[in-house]
Design an enzyme around this catalytic site. Structure first.
Site: not given
Length: 186
Positions: A4-5, A23
């Protein structure tokens, strides 16, 4: 961060990162990443960057035919948050297309990536200092090509008005776009 960025970045101290590279999957309806292409996510990323920090994000197809789908809206959305934004492209053979990326600087006085680091010799000097003069792909001419977006792309970026927000997301395609791909056409 793999996972979970958004949560991973939120947990970091403000000003703690020099570079953020996103990305991500494209912003697809029903996909996991569309909220990571919004002004609120980019604003949070900007806070996590140290002075002189940059954010780089893949920004979808940048072909003349398809750049309006997500590349130009992502570019415009980033311009709402960051004082300096540079779009660039390169051919990605596996996508059979020109693919777009954006680099954003936290600082408004950042060196111009379009011409600044090439014109004053900074790029060649940095490559030499890092013993990267024999790279098989990237050099000063390649850099110039990547940051020389064609006229159509430049004009569409200039004229883009859409801004991606959590409340007003933009999707590359809807969940029904490929509904008939695997149907038996007997």
């Amino acid at each position: 961060i793999i996972g979970d960025a958004k949560a991973g970045l939120e947990a970091l101290a403000d000003g703690s990162l020099d570079v953020i590279i996103c990305d991500l999957s494209d912003p697809l309806d029903g996909g996991p990443c569309y909220q990571l292409y919004t002004t609120s996510f980019y604003a949070m990323c900007k806070e996590k960057l140290a002075p002189g920090g940059i954010l780089v994000t893949q920004s979808g197809c940048a072909s003349v035919r398809d750049c309006h789908l997500v590349f130009t809206p992502i570019h415009n959305t980033l311009k709402q948050v960051f004082p300096r934004v540079w779009g660039y492209t390169t051919c990605v053979p596996s996508f059979t297309s020109e693919w777009g990326f954006n680099i954003c600087a936290k600082d408004k006085d950042a060196t111009d990536l379009y011409v600044g680091i090439v014109a004053d010799g900074t790029l060649e000097k940095r490559l030499a200092e890092r013993k990267l003069t024999e790279l098989s792909y990237y050099d000063q001419i390649t850099h110039t090509r990547m940051f020389s977006m064609n006229r159509t792309l430049r004009e569409q970026c200039r004229d883009e008005k859409r801004v991606m927000t959590v409340e007003n997301p933009l999707f590359m395609c809807g969940t029904d776009t490929h509904n008939t791909v695997f149907e038996d056409n007997q």
